[in-house]
Design a protein around this motif. Structure first.
Motif, PDB file in Angstrom:
ATOM      1  N   PHE B  92     -12.047  -1.609  -8.276  1.00  0.00           N
ATOM      2  CA  PHE B  92     -13.585  -2.505  -8.116  1.00  0.00           C
ATOM      3  C   PHE B  92     -13.219  -3.543  -7.031  1.00  0.00           C
ATOM      4  N   MET B  95     -13.533  -7.448  -8.518  1.00  0.00           N
ATOM      5  CA  MET B  95     -12.554  -7.957  -9.587  1.00  0.00           C
ATOM      6  C   MET B  95     -11.087  -7.996  -9.120  1.00  0.00           C
ATOM      7  N   ARG B  99      -8.507  -8.301 -13.717  1.00  0.00           N
ATOM      8  CA  ARG B  99     -10.132  -7.930 -14.250  1.00  0.00           C
ATOM      9  C   ARG B  99     -10.253  -6.511 -14.192  1.00  0.00           C
ATOM     10  N   TYR B 103     -11.223  -4.423 -17.642  1.00  0.00           N
ATOM     11  CA  TYR B 103     -12.472  -3.855 -17.676  1.00  0.00           C
ATOM     12  C   TYR B 103     -12.350  -2.396 -17.909  1.00  0.00           C
ATOM     13  N   ALA B 104     -11.255  -1.938 -17.528  1.00  0.00           N
ATOM     14  CA  ALA B 104     -10.943  -0.470 -18.088  1.00  0.00           C
ATOM     15  C   ALA B 104     -10.464  -0.282 -19.632  1.00  0.00           C
ATOM     16  N   ALA B 105      -9.539  -1.469 -19.968  1.00  0.00           N
ATOM     17  CA  ALA B 105      -9.126  -1.521 -21.310  1.00  0.00           C
ATOM     18  C   ALA B 105     -10.173  -1.496 -22.300  1.00  0.00           C
ATOM     19  N   GLY B 106     -11.197  -2.668 -22.106  1.00  0.00           N
ATOM     20  CA  GLY B 106     -12.263  -2.889 -23.038  1.00  0.00           C
ATOM     21  C   GLY B 106     -11.820  -3.954 -23.919  1.00  0.00           C
ATOM     22  N   ARG B 144      -4.513   1.356 -14.029  1.00  0.00           N
ATOM     23  CA  ARG B 144      -5.832   1.348 -14.737  1.00  0.00           C
ATOM     24  C   ARG B 144      -6.033   2.633 -15.436  1.00  0.00           C
TER      25      ARG B 144
END
Lengths: 231, 288
Positions: B92, B95, B99, B103-106, B144
């Protein structure tokens, strides 16, 4: 010599309202148009482009006919919702939003279409839904396009003339915008006042564009200033 | 176990082409989808991920139906718990590396720092994707994809844009990660060397069908009973009257092999080949 500020405030109000409404409407609409396989897509895109091609006076004329209390649509709105759209501020706002649609929609669609499909797909494979993907991944990635849409819509609405003339009725504080006031002053040979209105419209458009280019180019500057390639 | 039995009509350069796939992939396999471009490898991978919908058939993973045209089941991509590494990395751009992983991890995922260290990405964590080289980007894409602890890792030609040196390094990392994270991995590639380096099972795609499926040895060199072999690409064929010298690129090294002139007739520049040593006493030299 007196210069009435009310038309300028009214133009500003109309431009802000239309820009906000169109930003909210056009983001999901552009996302759908840029990702959908639906046959409706081409129909929708053509319809959305129409206000860019046909003269504003023609569009204003159709709205005048459509929203007239004597038309079925105007009659329905007036009897059910008790709202009159012809010669009113909210009627003018709605019509200007329609006229400004392509100015907001096209840059956002172009932004979405410029992104590789794998960005959206990668977000989905990471367990995210379409909404989260749109607002956290795709929108920040098309920020320059979104800014172009916002600024172009604002400038266009602020200075719109033909449609306002047709649909507004020059009611001070409600539908008498800066470009109409300019026209009236020219008709009355009051060139000093006309110059002030024309100057404000031109200057605000120029400042908006300048702001747009600064905001969009600043990204690149920051990138080139602060980022060094690591091998 | 992954069971795929699906059909999908594709459009190829020669017109419509039906893709029919019937394959079973065992848990912890490192499986390769191999074949020419347009043979249906990537589409099959995408159908497993849920990014492309099959016309008919079913996909069952560990007893759970992910897709069934009969039962009208099509599990959304986000619920399939897979890791997918795209050919173009798909990082992304707005990011930073950290980041991207966050974002992927939540929320509430504490694996970010562990993954950053495991994948040797700590020094880049605040950099933007545009600042990284191809190899670094691919490593981030892999990190990721792994951060949500998927059981299945899907790799769509992940190393095709990299130079040989970086490719070799990342191939080793892929093997290590495959074992470390107890993954079932499926990679799409048309690089024979990559197959021998990485996978223990191959499906050979041709014109929308799997024409062969099995172990790499069985598919590519069932006539050889060699003890040692490497895969590479022919970069030069120099013929003389009696023999020919074939120059083979293996990784970043060039190897010259002398072959019989008749044998050389079947070899051409650009061809993927296996160089096998059948001799009883090869030379082994210590390098330090």
């Amino acid at each position: 010599m007196t210069v009435d500020l009310l038309p300028m405030v009214l133009s500003l109000k109309l431009a802000v309202i239309c820009t906000i409404v169109l930003t909210i409407v056009c983001i999901p609409l552009a996302y759908w148009l840029s990702t959908s396989d639906s046959y409706l897509k081409m129909l929708m895109r053509s319809a959305a482009m129409l206000p860019l091609i046909i003269p504003p006076s023609v569009l204003g004329f159709y709205f005048l006919i459509l929203w007239s209390p004597f038309s079925p649509v105007g009659h329905f709105i007036e009897t059910v919702f008790h709202i009159r759209l012809v010669f009113t501020f909210w009627g003018l706002s709605m019509a200007l939003a329609v006229a400004g649609l392509p100015f907001m929609l096209n840059p956002i669609i172009a932004g979405f279409e410029s992104l590789p499909p794998s960005l959206r797909e990668a977000s989905l494979t990471l367990g995210k839904n379409e909404f989260e993907t749109l607002y956290r991944v795709l929108l920040p990635s098309i920020r320059p396009s979104l800014l172009i849409g916002i600024v172009m819509t604002f400038i266009h609405t602020f200075g719109e003339f033909g449609m306002v003339l047709m649909l507004g009725g020059k009611i001070p504080g409600k539908t008498l915008t800066a470009s109409i006031a300019l026209y009236d002053h020219v008709e009355s040979l009051e060139y000093t006042q006309a110059h002030i209105y024309a100057g404000v419209i031109t200057f605000s458009a120029f400042i908006s564009l300048l702001l747009l280019f600064i905001l969009n180019s600043r990204n690149d500057k920051i990138r080139s200033l602060f980022l060094t390639r690591k091998e | 176990m992954i069971y795929i039995n699906v059909c999908k009509k594709l459009l190829s350069a020669d017109g419509p082409m039906p893709l029919t796939v019937n394959i079973t992939i065992n848990r912890h396999d490192f499986f390769t989808f191999f074949g020419a471009s347009g043979a249906g490898k990537t589409t099959t991978l995408r159908m497993l991920a849920g990014l492309t919908t099959p016309d008919s058939g079913e996909i069952i993973v560990d007893g759970t139906t992910w897709f069934s045209s009969d039962k009208k089941i099509n599990l959304p991509v986000r619920k399939r718990n897979i890791g997918f590494v795209f050919q173009d990395y798909a990082l992304f751009p707005s990011m930073s590396i950290r980041r991207n992983l966050e974002y992927a991890a939540g929320k509430g995922n504490s694996r970010i720092d562990l993954i950053l260290d495991t994948m040797k990405l700590r020094v880049f964590e605040h950099a933007m994707p545009s600042e990284l080289s191809g190899g670094q980007r691919q490593r981030v894409a892999l990190a990721r994809a792994l951060i949500r602890s998927p059981k299945i890792l899907l790799l769509d030609e992940p190393l095709s844009a990299l130079d040989n040196d970086m490719r070799s390094v990342l191939q080793n990392e892929l093997i290590q990660i495959h074992h470390e994270f107890s993954l079932t991995s499926i990679i799409v590639t048309h690089d024979i060397a990559e197959i021998f380096h990485l996978s223990n099972h191959i499906a050979f795609f041709e014109q929308g069908h799997i024409i062969k499926c099995g172990l790499p040895d069985a598919l590519f060199n069932d006539k050889l009973s060699s003890k040692f072999r490497v895969a590479g690409k022919i970069v030069a064929v120099d013929k003389s009257e009696l023999a020919a010298v074939i120059t083979v690129q293996v990784g970043i090294n060039l190897t010259k092999v002398v072959v019989d002139i008749n044998e050389a007739e079947t070899l051409r520049k650009g061809q993927d080949v296996i160089v096998a040593v059948k001799a009883f006493a090869p030379s082994i030299l210590p390098i330090n």
